[in-house]
Design a protein around this motif. Structure first.
Motif, PDB file in Angstrom:
ATOM      1  N   GLN A 187       9.802 -10.712   4.503  1.00 54.57           N
ATOM      2  CA  GLN A 187       9.927  -9.421   3.820  1.00 54.57           C
ATOM      3  C   GLN A 187      10.681  -9.639   2.512  1.00 54.57           C
ATOM      4  O   GLN A 187      11.699 -10.313   2.480  1.00 54.57           O
ATOM      5  N   ARG A 188      10.190  -9.094   1.455  1.00 52.53           N
ATOM      6  CA  ARG A 188      10.835  -9.225   0.148  1.00 52.53           C
ATOM      7  C   ARG A 188      11.644  -7.973  -0.142  1.00 52.53           C
ATOM      8  O   ARG A 188      11.265  -6.873   0.250  1.00 52.53           O
ATOM      9  N   ARG A 189      12.721  -8.151  -0.893  1.00 58.24           N
ATOM     10  CA  ARG A 189      13.619  -7.034  -1.212  1.00 58.24           C
ATOM     11  C   ARG A 189      12.913  -5.880  -1.897  1.00 58.24           C
ATOM     12  O   ARG A 189      13.253  -4.725  -1.690  1.00 58.24           O
ATOM     13  N   SER A 190      11.925  -6.168  -2.743  1.00 56.92           N
ATOM     14  CA  SER A 190      11.292  -5.098  -3.526  1.00 56.92           C
ATOM     15  C   SER A 190      10.037  -4.532  -2.860  1.00 56.92           C
ATOM     16  O   SER A 190       9.360  -3.702  -3.459  1.00 56.92           O
ATOM     17  N   ALA A 191       9.733  -4.952  -1.638  1.00 51.64           N
ATOM     18  CA  ALA A 191       8.531  -4.436  -0.962  1.00 51.64           C
ATOM     19  C   ALA A 191       8.738  -2.983  -0.526  1.00 51.64           C
ATOM     20  O   ALA A 191       9.823  -2.604  -0.092  1.00 51.64           O
ATOM     21  N   TRP A 192       7.692  -2.202  -0.649  1.00 53.56           N
ATOM     22  CA  TRP A 192       7.722  -0.828  -0.167  1.00 53.56           C
ATOM     23  C   TRP A 192       7.450  -0.849   1.341  1.00 53.56           C
ATOM     24  O   TRP A 192       6.665  -1.657   1.819  1.00 53.56           O
ATOM     25  N   THR A 193       8.050   0.071   2.063  1.00 50.71           N
ATOM     26  CA  THR A 193       7.818   0.197   3.504  1.00 50.71           C
ATOM     27  C   THR A 193       6.827   1.330   3.733  1.00 50.71           C
ATOM     28  O   THR A 193       6.999   2.428   3.195  1.00 50.71           O
ATOM     29  N   ILE A 194       5.815   1.052   4.518  1.00 56.56           N
ATOM     30  CA  ILE A 194       4.811   2.073   4.850  1.00 56.56           C
ATOM     31  C   ILE A 194       5.115   2.581   6.255  1.00 56.56           C
ATOM     32  O   ILE A 194       5.059   1.822   7.226  1.00 56.56           O
ATOM     33  N   PRO A 201      12.444   0.457  -1.876  1.00 57.91           N
ATOM     34  CA  PRO A 201      13.583  -0.376  -1.468  1.00 57.91           C
ATOM     35  C   PRO A 201      14.940   0.325  -1.557  1.00 57.91           C
ATOM     36  O   PRO A 201      15.854   0.023  -0.788  1.00 57.91           O
ATOM     37  N   ASP A 202      15.064   1.312  -2.468  1.00 54.86           N
ATOM     38  CA  ASP A 202      16.345   2.018  -2.603  1.00 54.86           C
ATOM     39  C   ASP A 202      16.502   3.155  -1.595  1.00 54.86           C
ATOM     40  O   ASP A 202      17.479   3.893  -1.618  1.00 54.86           O
ATOM     41  N   GLY A 203      15.513   3.325  -0.701  1.00 57.27           N
ATOM     42  CA  GLY A 203      15.584   4.357   0.324  1.00 57.27           C
ATOM     43  C   GLY A 203      14.848   5.634  -0.010  1.00 57.27           C
ATOM     44  O   GLY A 203      14.697   6.512   0.851  1.00 57.27           O
ATOM     45  N   THR A 204      14.370   5.797  -1.248  1.00 57.42           N
ATOM     46  CA  THR A 204      13.606   6.980  -1.623  1.00 57.42           C
ATOM     47  C   THR A 204      12.295   6.993  -0.841  1.00 57.42           C
ATOM     48  O   THR A 204      11.574   6.006  -0.783  1.00 57.42           O
ATOM     49  N   ARG A 205      11.999   8.129  -0.230  1.00 59.38           N
ATOM     50  CA  ARG A 205      10.798   8.254   0.592  1.00 59.38           C
ATOM     51  C   ARG A 205       9.924   9.371   0.028  1.00 59.38           C
ATOM     52  O   ARG A 205      10.428  10.422  -0.365  1.00 59.38           O
ATOM     53  N   PHE A 206       8.613   9.131  -0.023  1.00 57.11           N
ATOM     54  CA  PHE A 206       7.680  10.127  -0.550  1.00 57.11           C
ATOM     55  C   PHE A 206       6.281   9.857  -0.020  1.00 57.11           C
ATOM     56  O   PHE A 206       6.041   8.854   0.650  1.00 57.11           O
ATOM     57  N   GLU A 207       5.362  10.768  -0.353  1.00 58.53           N
ATOM     58  CA  GLU A 207       3.961  10.589   0.032  1.00 58.53           C
ATOM     59  C   GLU A 207       3.157  10.166  -1.195  1.00 58.53           C
ATOM     60  O   GLU A 207       3.396  10.655  -2.295  1.00 58.53           O
ATOM     61  N   GLN A 208       2.227   9.262  -0.966  1.00 56.78           N
ATOM     62  CA  GLN A 208       1.393   8.700  -2.034  1.00 56.78           C
ATOM     63  C   GLN A 208      -0.072   8.794  -1.608  1.00 56.78           C
ATOM     64  O   GLN A 208      -0.420   8.371  -0.510  1.00 56.78           O
ATOM     65  N   TYR A 209      -0.923   9.342  -2.473  1.00 56.97           N
ATOM     66  CA  TYR A 209      -2.353   9.327  -2.193  1.00 56.97           C
ATOM     67  C   TYR A 209      -2.873   7.899  -2.275  1.00 56.97           C
ATOM     68  O   TYR A 209      -2.468   7.129  -3.152  1.00 56.97           O
ATOM     69  N   VAL A 210      -3.777   7.552  -1.370  1.00 60.09           N
ATOM     70  CA  VAL A 210      -4.403   6.229  -1.340  1.00 60.09           C
ATOM     71  C   VAL A 210      -5.909   6.436  -1.194  1.00 60.09           C
ATOM     72  O   VAL A 210      -6.354   7.209  -0.339  1.00 60.09           O
ATOM     73  N   LEU A 211      -6.675   5.762  -2.027  1.00 61.12           N
ATOM     74  CA  LEU A 211      -8.130   5.828  -1.952  1.00 61.12           C
ATOM     75  C   LEU A 211      -8.650   4.425  -1.641  1.00 61.12           C
ATOM     76  O   LEU A 211      -8.366   3.480  -2.377  1.00 61.12           O
ATOM     77  N   ARG A 212      -9.373   4.300  -0.532  1.00 58.41           N
ATOM     78  CA  ARG A 212      -9.962   3.011  -0.146  1.00 58.41           C
ATOM     79  C   ARG A 212     -11.473   3.129  -0.317  1.00 58.41           C
ATOM     80  O   ARG A 212     -12.101   4.008   0.260  1.00 58.41           O
ATOM     81  N   VAL A 213     -12.019   2.242  -1.154  1.00 56.36           N
ATOM     82  CA  VAL A 213     -13.425   2.307  -1.547  1.00 56.36           C
ATOM     83  C   VAL A 213     -14.074   0.957  -1.261  1.00 56.36           C
ATOM     84  O   VAL A 213     -13.433  -0.084  -1.450  1.00 56.36           O
ATOM     85  N   PRO A 214     -15.342   0.952  -0.825  1.00 56.05           N
ATOM     86  CA  PRO A 214     -16.002  -0.345  -0.606  1.00 56.05           C
ATOM     87  C   PRO A 214     -15.991  -1.190  -1.877  1.00 56.05           C
ATOM     88  O   PRO A 214     -15.979  -0.654  -2.987  1.00 56.05           O
TER      89      PRO A 214
END
Length: 188
Positions: free
Chosen positions: A7-14, A36-49
């Motif tokens: 795990q890297r320090r700058s990785a986001w946690t899902i 990494p700083d503890g800020t939590r939020f929602e992010q839209y993600v689009l998965r496309v072929p």
């Protein structure tokens, strides 16, 4: 056995991801992420072929392109032939098929030029761009749903067309700039 990457320090946690819409060509979801700083939020993600496209260059250093309308932007633009990969389809097979369907030209041997992601912060869609040196005209009429016209554009006009906003698609711009770089390095 290989160890998992640490795990890297700058990785986001899902913390999770919930589907909003799931169709044949796109899956839209909302991911619950933590910085990494503890800020939590929602992010839209689009998965496309995945998608594949081809830069077909003829012996006169012209590139095969399509003039087409893109309704999302409501603009007419020049694009390379290409499209979505079918499930389990190899990118080179898709690329060659799309060139022929969309333009009426069958490209010669394809060489992988580059792989890119169009919007790494929101969209997961691997795009593969190939280079073909030449093509044979099949005599088939290009699909009217794909383009207004097909033309061979001189490579020396590409940079101006990008600057003028007539070539705007990420794959087309990336691929053509890669070819111009190869040309400048005399590796084309």
């Amino acid at each position: 056995m290989m160890d998992a990457e640490p795990q890297r320090r700058s990785a986001w946690t899902i913390h999770g991801e919930r589907t909003v819409d799931d169709t044949r060509r796109a899956k839209l979801s909302i991911a619950d992420v933590e910085l990494p700083d503890g800020t939590r939020f929602e992010q839209y993600v689009l998965r496309v072929p995945g998608a594949a496209m081809v830069i077909v260059l003829d012996g006169d250093e012209r590139v095969l392109m399509m003039w087409r309308h893109r309704f999302v932007m409501n603009r007419w633009v020049w694009e390379l032939p290409g499209g979505y990969l079918d499930p389990d389809e190899e990118p080179a097979v898709c690329a060659a098929r799309e060139v022929e369907e969309e333009t009426g030209w069958r490209p010669y041997e394809l060489r992988k030029l580059l792989i890119f992601q169009p919007m790494v912060g929101t969209i997961d869609q691997e795009n593969v761009v190939f280079l073909a040196r030449g093509a044979d005209f099949t005599g088939s009429v290009p699909d009217i749903n794909e383009s207004e016209r097909v033309a061979w554009i001189p490579l020396d006009q590409v940079q101006r067309l990008i600057a003028d906003g007539e070539i705007v698609g990420a794959g087309t711009v990336s691929g053509l700039l890669a070819v111009l770089l190869l040309q400048a390095k005399e590796e084309l």
